[in-house]
Motif scaffolding. Structure first.
Motif, PDB file in Angstrom:
ATOM      1  N   UNK A  97       0.818  -1.218   0.000  1.00  0.00           N
ATOM      2  CA  UNK A  97       0.000   0.000   0.000  1.00  0.00           C
ATOM      3  C   UNK A  97       0.849   1.264   0.000  1.00  0.00           C
ATOM      4  N   UNK A 155      -1.389   4.166   6.876  1.00  0.00           N
ATOM      5  CA  UNK A 155      -0.829   2.874   6.445  1.00  0.00           C
ATOM      6  C   UNK A 155       0.245   2.425   7.418  1.00  0.00           C
ATOM      7  N   UNK A 161       0.674   3.490  10.519  1.00  0.00           N
ATOM      8  CA  UNK A 161       0.106   3.311  11.856  1.00  0.00           C
ATOM      9  C   UNK A 161      -0.514   1.929  11.996  1.00  0.00           C
ATOM     10  N   UNK A 162      -1.240   1.501  10.959  1.00  0.00           N
ATOM     11  CA  UNK A 162      -1.913   0.207  11.039  1.00  0.00           C
ATOM     12  C   UNK A 162      -0.966  -0.935  10.716  1.00  0.00           C
ATOM     13  N   UNK A 193      -0.533  -2.090   7.842  1.00  0.00           N
ATOM     14  CA  UNK A 193      -1.330  -2.921   6.942  1.00  0.00           C
ATOM     15  C   UNK A 193      -0.889  -2.695   5.502  1.00  0.00           C
ATOM     16  N   UNK A 194       0.418  -2.880   5.256  1.00  0.00           N
ATOM     17  CA  UNK A 194       0.922  -2.583   3.911  1.00  0.00           C
ATOM     18  C   UNK A 194       0.331  -3.520   2.863  1.00  0.00           C
ATOM     19  N   UNK A 195       0.206  -4.806   3.218  1.00  0.00           N
ATOM     20  CA  UNK A 195      -0.308  -5.726   2.205  1.00  0.00           C
ATOM     21  C   UNK A 195      -1.181  -6.784   2.868  1.00  0.00           C
ATOM     22  N   UNK A 196      -2.166  -7.247   2.121  1.00  0.00           N
ATOM     23  CA  UNK A 196      -3.058  -8.293   2.614  1.00  0.00           C
ATOM     24  C   UNK A 196      -2.614  -9.616   2.023  1.00  0.00           C
ATOM     25  N   UNK A 199      -9.547  -4.556  -5.747  1.00  0.00           N
ATOM     26  CA  UNK A 199      -8.758  -4.631  -4.517  1.00  0.00           C
ATOM     27  C   UNK A 199      -9.641  -4.899  -3.300  1.00  0.00           C
ATOM     28  N   UNK A 200      -9.053  -5.535  -2.290  1.00  0.00           N
ATOM     29  CA  UNK A 200      -9.801  -5.787  -1.056  1.00  0.00           C
ATOM     30  C   UNK A 200      -9.229  -5.011   0.128  1.00  0.00           C
ATOM     31  N   UNK A 201      -8.080  -4.387  -0.075  1.00  0.00           N
ATOM     32  CA  UNK A 201      -7.488  -3.550   0.960  1.00  0.00           C
ATOM     33  C   UNK A 201      -8.277  -2.236   1.034  1.00  0.00           C
ATOM     34  N   UNK A 236      -7.755   0.590   2.355  1.00  0.00           N
ATOM     35  CA  UNK A 236      -6.998   1.820   2.086  1.00  0.00           C
ATOM     36  C   UNK A 236      -6.830   2.042   0.592  1.00  0.00           C
ATOM     37  N   UNK A 237      -6.592   0.943  -0.146  1.00  0.00           N
ATOM     38  CA  UNK A 237      -6.376   1.113  -1.592  1.00  0.00           C
ATOM     39  C   UNK A 237      -7.693   1.418  -2.292  1.00  0.00           C
ATOM     40  N   UNK A 260      -8.062   5.025  -1.861  1.00  0.00           N
ATOM     41  CA  UNK A 260      -7.197   5.761  -2.794  1.00  0.00           C
ATOM     42  C   UNK A 260      -7.796   5.757  -4.193  1.00  0.00           C
ATOM     43  N   UNK A 266      -9.412   3.308  10.695  1.00  0.00           N
ATOM     44  CA  UNK A 266      -8.624   3.029  11.903  1.00  0.00           C
ATOM     45  C   UNK A 266      -9.488   2.330  12.949  1.00  0.00           C
ATOM     46  N   UNK A 272     -10.076  -1.231  11.945  1.00  0.00           N
ATOM     47  CA  UNK A 272      -8.869  -2.024  12.180  1.00  0.00           C
ATOM     48  C   UNK A 272      -8.719  -2.361  13.656  1.00  0.00           C
ATOM     49  N   UNK A 289      -7.908  -4.880   7.572  1.00  0.00           N
ATOM     50  CA  UNK A 289      -8.656  -3.919   6.761  1.00  0.00           C
ATOM     51  C   UNK A 289      -9.082  -4.564   5.454  1.00  0.00           C
ATOM     52  N   UNK A 290      -9.189  -5.892   5.489  1.00  0.00           N
ATOM     53  CA  UNK A 290      -9.732  -6.611   4.346  1.00  0.00           C
ATOM     54  C   UNK A 290     -11.245  -6.372   4.308  1.00  0.00           C
TER      55      UNK A 290
END
Lengths: 173, 100
Positions: free
Chosen positions: A28, A74, A76-77, A79-82, B25-27, B29-30, B33, B81, B84, B90-91
Motif C-alpha cells: 500500500x 498505512x 500506523x496500522x 497494513x501494507x499488504x493483505x 482490490x480488497x485492501x 486503504x487502496x 485511494x 482506523x 482495524x 482492513x480486508x
C-alpha cells in the motif's frame, strides 16, 4: 505535432502508468506514492489548462495533506499488504466487471471521440494574474455562502474524526 | 494546442482505472485511494470543460470538490482506523458483521 501535444501525451502516459501502478502494487505504501505522482501530474495538467490556483491547491491539499494522512494511517496500522489479495479464484468476478467497464469505455472513446474545441495556449491564460483576481472575487462574492458552508463541513469532519478515534479514558478515583 | 477531448479521454481512462481499483482490490486503504483517483479524474474533466468555455466557474467548483475530498478523507481514515482496531484487519471481505 506541436510541442504542447508532445508534453500532453508524455504527461498522460505518466498519469495512466502511475494510476495502473497504484492499482497493481501489492504494497500500500507504493500505491500511495504512485498516487502522489499521479496527483502531481494532474496538477501540471491544470497548469496547462490555465488553472494555476487549482494546480497549487491540488499539490498542497491532495499530494501534500491527503496523501501524507494516507501514509500515516498505512504505517500506523502496519497494513501494507493483505495476504492472498491477488487470489485468482476470488478475483475473477470483480475482474470481469472491471474488464467489461474498460471495454465499454474503450468502445465509447473509439466511436465517439472526435477532436473538437482547442484549448487556449497556456501562456495566454496561466500567467495572467487577472484570472486569479477574478477567481477570488467570485469566490468571495457570488460563491460566499458555499465557501462558508465548506468551512463548516471541514470543522464537522475534523470534530468527527477526533470523536471517532478518541479513546474514552476511565478515570479512577 | 491540445483538443479538449484529449483531456476528456484521459479523464475517462483515469476514472475507469479508479473503478477497477474499487472492484478488484480488497485492501480498504487502496479502495479509498481509488475513490480519490476517481474524484481527481472528474476534477480534470471539469477544469478542461471550464477552460474550453473560457470561464472559471468550473475552477471554483473543483476547489469545493477538493475541500469536500479533504473532509471525506479525514472521516474515512478515522473509520478505517476504528475498523482495524475492532477487526485487526482492513480486508473489506472480513467486514461482514451484518451478513445473515
Amino acid at each position: 505535432m506541436s510541442g504542447e501535444l508532445i508534453l500532453f501525451l508524455t504527461l498522460a502516459l505518466i498519469a495512466v502508468a502511475t494510476a495502473l501502478g497504484m492499482l497493481m502494487s501489492r504494497n500500500a505504501i507504493y500505491s500511495a506514492l504512485f498516487l502522489v505522482l499521479n496527483f502531481v501530474t494532474v496538477a501540471i495538467f491544470y497548469l496547462l489548462l490555465g488553472a494555476p490556483f487549482i494546480a497549487m491547491a491540488q499539490v498542497t491539499v491532495y499530494a501534500g495533506a491527503i496523501m501524507v494522512l494516507f501514509l500515516f494511517v498505512i504505517m500506523l496500522l502496519g497494513a501494507e499488504s493483505l495476504a492472498g489479495e491477488f487470489n485468482l479464484q476470488k478475483l475473477w468476478f470483480p475482474g470481469m466487471l472491471a474488464l467489461i467497464l474498460a471495454v465499454e469505455t474503450a468502445y465509447l472513446l473509439v466511436t465517439k471521440a472526435r477532436p473538437v474545441g482547442d484549448i487556449l495556449p497556456p501562456e495566454a491564460v496561466a500567467n495572467d494574474p487577472g484570472t486569479l483576481v477574478e477567481l477570488s472575487k467570485a469566490l468571495f462574492s457570488s460563491y460566499l455562502l458555499p465557501f462558508e458552508v465548506t468551512s463548516i463541513l471541514l470543522l464537522v469532519a475534523m470534530v468527527g474524526a477526533i470523536i471517532l478515534t478518541h479513546k474514552e479514558k476511565v478515570v479512577k478515583k | 494546442m491540445v483538443p479538449i477531448n484529449y483531456y476528456i479521454i484521459l479523464s475517462a481512462i483515469l476514472f475507469t482505472i479508479g473503478v477497477a481499483g474499487v472492484l478488484i482490490r480488497r485492501n480498504a486503504l487502496i479502495i479509498f485511494m481509488s475513490i480519490e483517483l476517481m474524484l481527481n479524474a472528474a476534477n480534470l474533466a471539469i477544469v478542461a470543460f471550464s477552460s474550453a468555455i473560457k470561464s472559471f466557474s468550473g475552477q471554483i467548483f473543483v476547489f469545493f470538490v477538493i475541500a469536500v475530498a479533504a473532509a471525506e478523507v479525514a472521516v474515512g481514515l478515522a473509520l478505517i482506523v476504528e475498523i482495524f482496531k475492532s477487526k485487526h484487519s482492513i480486508d473489506v471481505d472480513q467486514i461482514s458483521n451484518l451478513k445473515g
